[in-house]
Motif scaffolding. Structure first.
Motif, PDB file in Angstrom:
ATOM      1  N   TYR A 100      26.653   2.958  14.926  1.00 22.28           N
ATOM      2  CA  TYR A 100      26.265   4.293  14.895  1.00 22.28           C
ATOM      3  C   TYR A 100      27.016   4.971  14.057  1.00 22.28           C
ATOM      4  CZ  TYR A 100      28.560   3.963  19.441  1.00 22.28           C
ATOM      5  OH  TYR A 100      29.299   3.703  20.287  1.00 22.28           O
ATOM      6  N   SER A 101      26.861   5.646  13.160  1.00 21.51           N
ATOM      7  CA  SER A 101      27.641   6.585  12.235  1.00 21.51           C
ATOM      8  C   SER A 101      27.017   7.821  11.901  1.00 21.51           C
ATOM      9  CB  SER A 101      28.073   5.851  10.977  1.00 21.51           C
ATOM     10  OG  SER A 101      28.770   4.633  11.214  1.00 21.51           O
ATOM     11  N   ILE A 102      27.636   8.962  12.159  1.00 18.02           N
ATOM     12  CA  ILE A 102      27.096  10.076  11.940  1.00 18.02           C
ATOM     13  C   ILE A 102      27.905  10.983  10.833  1.00 18.02           C
ATOM     14  CG2 ILE A 102      26.352  12.505  13.039  1.00 18.02           C
ATOM     15  CD1 ILE A 102      25.029  10.028  14.105  1.00 18.02           C
ATOM     16  N   LEU A 103      27.207  11.721   9.740  1.00 16.16           N
ATOM     17  CA  LEU A 103      27.721  12.473   8.933  1.00 16.16           C
ATOM     18  C   LEU A 103      28.813  13.380   9.550  1.00 16.16           C
ATOM     19  CD1 LEU A 103      24.933  13.257   6.508  1.00 16.16           C
ATOM     20  CD2 LEU A 103      26.808  12.037   5.910  1.00 16.16           C
ATOM     21  N   PRO A 104      29.991  13.732   9.159  1.00 15.57           N
ATOM     22  CA  PRO A 104      30.997  14.500   9.805  1.00 15.57           C
ATOM     23  C   PRO A 104      30.375  15.885  10.023  1.00 15.57           C
ATOM     24  CG  PRO A 104      32.216  13.169   8.083  1.00 15.57           C
ATOM     25  CD  PRO A 104      30.652  13.015   7.781  1.00 15.57           C
ATOM     26  N   SER A 105      29.613  16.295   9.321  1.00 20.39           N
ATOM     27  CA  SER A 105      28.917  17.782   9.331  1.00 20.39           C
ATOM     28  C   SER A 105      28.366  17.920  10.665  1.00 20.39           C
ATOM     29  CB  SER A 105      28.208  18.217   8.092  1.00 20.39           C
ATOM     30  OG  SER A 105      27.107  17.452   8.091  1.00 20.39           O
ATOM     31  N   HIS A 106      27.848  16.667  11.231  1.00 25.42           N
ATOM     32  CA  HIS A 106      27.052  17.061  12.259  1.00 25.42           C
ATOM     33  C   HIS A 106      27.801  16.139  13.761  1.00 25.42           C
ATOM     34  CE1 HIS A 106      23.396  18.223  10.512  1.00 25.42           C
ATOM     35  NE2 HIS A 106      23.834  17.426   9.270  1.00 25.42           N
ATOM     36  N   TRP A 107      28.940  15.928  13.546  1.00 17.67           N
ATOM     37  CA  TRP A 107      29.803  15.328  14.866  1.00 17.67           C
ATOM     38  C   TRP A 107      29.644  16.208  15.933  1.00 17.67           C
ATOM     39  CZ3 TRP A 107      34.769  13.114  12.087  1.00 17.67           C
ATOM     40  CH2 TRP A 107      34.543  12.042  11.361  1.00 17.67           C
ATOM     41  N   ASN A 108      29.631  15.769  16.933  1.00 10.18           N
ATOM     42  CA  ASN A 108      29.854  16.521  18.405  1.00 10.18           C
ATOM     43  C   ASN A 108      28.669  17.210  18.572  1.00 10.18           C
ATOM     44  OD1 ASN A 108      32.535  15.521  19.155  1.00 10.18           O
ATOM     45  ND2 ASN A 108      33.248  16.921  17.429  1.00 10.18           N
ATOM     46  N   GLU A 109      27.477  16.784  18.126  1.00 12.69           N
ATOM     47  CA  GLU A 109      26.166  17.576  18.347  1.00 12.69           C
ATOM     48  C   GLU A 109      25.340  16.659  19.432  1.00 12.69           C
ATOM     49  OE1 GLU A 109      24.546  18.999  14.653  1.00 12.69           O
ATOM     50  OE2 GLU A 109      26.361  19.612  14.051  1.00 12.69           O
TER      51      GLU A 109
END
Length: 172
Positions: A100-109
């Motif tokens: 899994y990898s998430i775009l930084p603008s959506h981290w901690n969501e």
């Protein structure tokens, strides 16, 4: 066996294959220096890193090696990140990994946890896989927390692709 979750949905996310036009949407992942702090593999310029990422993804798709699915927000249609089941070899053993990898603008969501749970459920209930791993750089605390939240435990530390990693595991 088809390891992709193409067309599946979780509460907030649609899973689909990556397509070439996703490149520019995914480039911010590689442009943010925080994304590569605990990178597995060599550090590259963002454009080259993104290009290699996509080449690997399409190679996996074409050779039935699993792969990361694009995670699309059900409400907005925006690309949030990527998550999927990947065939890996760790210490000479063939394994199925939840990556899994998430775009930084959506981290901690909570997107990585939500997507990883969907992959875990798919692997255990539909594919009848007996155990899953996640390969995580030993310094990547956020990814370790996701692994723990979905019920994985730290099995061992090893070297993978020249990097010190923790292998987390969960059994069906």
């Amino acid at each position: 066996m088809n390891y992709l979750l193409e067309g599946d949905r979780s509460n907030r996310l649609l899973f689909r294959k990556l397509v070439p036009s996703d490149y520019h949407l995914w480039l911010p992942f590689h442009e943010d220096p925080r994304s590569s702090e605990n990178w597995i593999g060599e550090s590259l310029e963002p454009e080259l890193a993104c290009c290699q990422w996509f080449s690997k993804a399409f190679y996996r798709y074409e050779n039935n090696l699993g792969g990361l699915n694009a995670l699309i927000d059900n409400k907005t249609g925006d690309l949030i990140g990527q998550c999927g089941l990947l065939l890996q070899t760790v210490d000479g053993n063939k394994e199925v990994e939840i990556g899994y990898s998430i775009l930084p603008s959506h981290w901690n969501e909570g997107y990585a946890t939500e997507a990883a749970i969907k992959c875990k459920t798919h692997a255990f209930e539909k594919l009848h896989i007996k155990s899953l791993i996640s390969i995580i750089h030993i310094n990547n605390i956020a990814s370790r927390q996701v692994a723990l939240k979905i019920g994985m435990y730290w099995e061992k530390t090893t070297i993978y692709d020249g990097n010190p990693v923790a292998v987390f595991r969960i059994f069906r």
